[in-house]
Design a protein around this motif. Structure first.
Motif, PDB file in Angstrom:
ATOM      1  N   SER A  90      44.798 -42.709 -26.567  1.00  0.00           N
ATOM      2  CA  SER A  90      44.988 -41.555 -25.683  1.00  0.00           C
ATOM      3  C   SER A  90      44.599 -41.957 -24.267  1.00  0.00           C
ATOM      4  O   SER A  90      43.762 -42.851 -24.071  1.00  0.00           O
ATOM      5  N   GLN A  91      45.195 -41.288 -23.300  1.00  0.00           N
ATOM      6  CA  GLN A  91      44.947 -41.579 -21.890  1.00  0.00           C
ATOM      7  C   GLN A  91      44.706 -40.282 -21.129  1.00  0.00           C
ATOM      8  O   GLN A  91      45.346 -39.262 -21.413  1.00  0.00           O
ATOM      9  N   PHE A  92      43.790 -40.342 -20.177  1.00  0.00           N
ATOM     10  CA  PHE A  92      43.537 -39.171 -19.339  1.00  0.00           C
ATOM     11  C   PHE A  92      43.171 -39.627 -17.938  1.00  0.00           C
ATOM     12  O   PHE A  92      42.766 -40.783 -17.714  1.00  0.00           O
ATOM     13  N   LEU A  93      43.314 -38.721 -17.008  1.00  0.00           N
ATOM     14  CA  LEU A  93      43.024 -38.980 -15.605  1.00  0.00           C
ATOM     15  C   LEU A  93      42.100 -37.894 -15.107  1.00  0.00           C
ATOM     16  O   LEU A  93      42.315 -36.702 -15.379  1.00  0.00           O
ATOM     17  N   VAL A  94      41.071 -38.287 -14.401  1.00  0.00           N
ATOM     18  CA  VAL A  94      40.093 -37.333 -13.878  1.00  0.00           C
ATOM     19  C   VAL A  94      40.663 -36.674 -12.635  1.00  0.00           C
ATOM     20  O   VAL A  94      41.143 -37.351 -11.719  1.00  0.00           O
ATOM     21  N   LYS A  95      40.624 -35.350 -12.610  1.00  0.00           N
ATOM     22  CA  LYS A  95      41.089 -34.631 -11.434  1.00  0.00           C
ATOM     23  C   LYS A  95      40.109 -34.811 -10.290  1.00  0.00           C
ATOM     24  O   LYS A  95      38.910 -35.049 -10.508  1.00  0.00           O
ATOM     25  N   GLY A  96      40.618 -34.688  -9.077  1.00  0.00           N
ATOM     26  CA  GLY A  96      39.770 -34.836  -7.899  1.00  0.00           C
ATOM     27  C   GLY A  96      38.670 -33.804  -7.873  1.00  0.00           C
ATOM     28  O   GLY A  96      38.861 -32.643  -8.252  1.00  0.00           O
ATOM     29  N   SER A  97      37.487 -34.231  -7.487  1.00  0.00           N
ATOM     30  CA  SER A  97      36.356 -33.312  -7.420  1.00  0.00           C
ATOM     31  C   SER A  97      36.572 -32.311  -6.307  1.00  0.00           C
ATOM     32  O   SER A  97      37.364 -32.506  -5.392  1.00  0.00           O
ATOM     33  N   ARG A  98      35.837 -31.218  -6.408  1.00  0.00           N
ATOM     34  CA  ARG A  98      35.981 -30.152  -5.417  1.00  0.00           C
ATOM     35  C   ARG A  98      35.623 -30.669  -4.040  1.00  0.00           C
ATOM     36  O   ARG A  98      34.596 -31.293  -3.818  1.00  0.00           O
ATOM     37  N   SER A  99      36.496 -30.396  -3.118  1.00  0.00           N
ATOM     38  CA  SER A  99      36.286 -30.873  -1.756  1.00  0.00           C
ATOM     39  C   SER A  99      35.125 -30.137  -1.114  1.00  0.00           C
ATOM     40  O   SER A  99      35.061 -28.914  -1.122  1.00  0.00           O
ATOM     41  N   GLY A 100      34.207 -30.905  -0.568  1.00  0.00           N
ATOM     42  CA  GLY A 100      33.060 -30.303   0.098  1.00  0.00           C
ATOM     43  C   GLY A 100      33.208 -30.341   1.597  1.00  0.00           C
ATOM     44  O   GLY A 100      32.231 -30.571   2.303  1.00  0.00           O
ATOM     45  N   GLY A 101      34.449 -30.129   2.095  1.00  0.00           N
ATOM     46  CA  GLY A 101      34.689 -30.234   3.534  1.00  0.00           C
ATOM     47  C   GLY A 101      33.924 -29.199   4.334  1.00  0.00           C
ATOM     48  O   GLY A 101      33.287 -29.506   5.342  1.00  0.00           O
ATOM     49  N   GLN A 102      33.953 -27.938   3.907  1.00  0.00           N
ATOM     50  CA  GLN A 102      33.252 -26.888   4.651  1.00  0.00           C
ATOM     51  C   GLN A 102      31.750 -27.101   4.577  1.00  0.00           C
ATOM     52  O   GLN A 102      31.040 -27.060   5.585  1.00  0.00           O
TER      53      GLN A 102
END
Length: 393
Positions: A90-102
């Motif tokens: 099986s293969q999976f990809l980690v989604k991008g972490s929540r942007s802490g720009g603000q």
């Protein structure tokens, strides 16, 4: 001048003149013949040549061939008689972490360093996570259903793997080690895709373990991010209350100034003072607005229950078992047996040379071998020597 003629002594001891028939030549003294020493016995050279190497192999050919065939047959027999193994990938990809720009921009304005990156979003973090007890132990506690010859067996992996031990901590450690041996993981450096392979003798069990593995990673990741968002919300909330109080104070200072100086336009100094107070109010308002947005974002992230990983290839039941690799294992056994045969052959050859030369090492080896065999056949002898007084005592 002395004459070359010599006188000979007679039987009565008188000197007689030389006879006419006697030769006047002086006889040469007899020399002893020195025989050359016998050649030394043939000794084998310490340096091993190509011919010597081949001779050792030919002298011990039966031993080398026997060990080679024995190890090759053993490995081949194990590969043929071993049980079937199935692999589920099986293969999976980690989604991008929540942007802490603000929050990051606000922290930079306040002079607070909250870190520039999230190491927990890297593929290496998930490779280590897949081998941790935090993930493996919950997977082992889940319920599985496996078909067998006697029917369907239902239970956790401790029951499925037939781990029997009265101590719970030992059962926990054994089932975790069994899972570590059944799971292998790799990651792509270019794309960040993580591949997980589960090996098992039962294809259905491999699929169930792989499915639970992906689900447990998602649950752990979701709980970790919600906990992180809750911590950020508390931090932002405390900062937001403080910045709101600063904004109210700046607005009060501006109001008091305008009440005291209604005709401030007639004085350049009052105009500059009003501009300074107004700028401070605007800055405080901007900080408070940013804090408010970050607070709302953290509060939404805290209650968000969306999946944090993208499954690229879900686990599926394998069509056929893995190749047993009988040819490869047999060749490996043949090579191991051949190398071991060479080592034993050279040791035997060296031992034979020492025995023929009767070196001190061989004499000591013979004595120690006799003592060791005697200790094995009479185990009380080593014990009696321990209590025997020393000669120098």
């Amino acid at each position: 001048m002395v004459s070359l003629d010599t006188e000979r002594a007679g039987k009565d001891g008188e000197l007689n003149p030389p006879r006419q028939s006697d030769s006047l030549a002086v006889s040469a003294p007899q020399r002893s013949v020195i025989m050359p020493p016998p050649p030394p016995p043939f000794q084998r050279s310490e340096e091993i040549s190509v011919v010597g190497f081949v001779n050792v192999i030919l002298r011990n050919r039966v031993l080398i061939v026997s060990l080679t065939l024995l190890f090759g047959f053993y490995n081949g027999y194990k590969s043929v008689t071993s049980g079937k193994s199935y692999s589920v990938e099986s293969q999976f990809l980690v989604k991008g972490s929540r942007s802490g720009g603000q929050l990051g921009g606000l922290a930079a304005r306040l002079g607070i360093d909250i870190g520039g990156g999230d190491a927990s979003s890297s593929p290496q973090f998930y490779l280590d996570l897949l081998e941790s007890k935090v993930i493996l132990w919950p997977i082992a506690q889940k319920t599985y259903a496996v078909k067998s010859d006697s029917g369907v067996v239902t239970g956790d992996l401790i029951k499925i793997f037939r781990i029997k031990d009265p101590r719970p901590i030992v059962r926990r450690a054994k089932v975790i080690d069994a899972l570590k041996g059944a799971i292998s993981e790799t990651s792509s450096q270019k794309t960040g895709v993580i591949t997980v392979v589960v090996n098992s003798g039962n294809p259905d069990l491999a699929v169930q373990i792989s499915t639970n593995l992906l689900a447990e990673i998602n649950v752990y990741n979701l709980a970790r991010r919600q906990e992180q968002a809750a911590g950020e919300r508390e931090f932002v909330q405390s900062q937001m209350d403080e910045k709101r109080a600063d904004l109210r104070q700046a607005e009060g200072n501006l109001r008091d100034f305008l009440e005291r100086n209604r005709l401030f336009t007639q004085s350049p100094e009052l105009i500059l003072e009003r501009q300074r107070l107004l700028s401070e109010v605007n800055m405080r308002n901007t900080l408070y607005s940013t804090m408010l947005q970050a607070y709302e974002s953290a509060r939404i992230e805290e209650v968000r229950n969306l999946s944090v990983i993208s499954v690229i290839e879900p686990p599926e039941v394998p069509i056929q078992p893995n190749a047993r690799g009988g040819v490869k294992k047999t060749l490996t056994g043949l090579l191991i047996g051949f190398v071991l045969g060479l080592v034993v052959a050279f040791l035997r050859d060296k031992l034979a040379q020492n025995k023929e030369a009767q070196t001190d090492d061989f004499v000591e080896f013979s004595q120690l071998r006799k003592e060791a065999i005697g200790d094995l056949t009479h185990p009380w002898r080593p014990i009696s020597r321990l209590f025997r007084p020393r000669p120098d005592a």
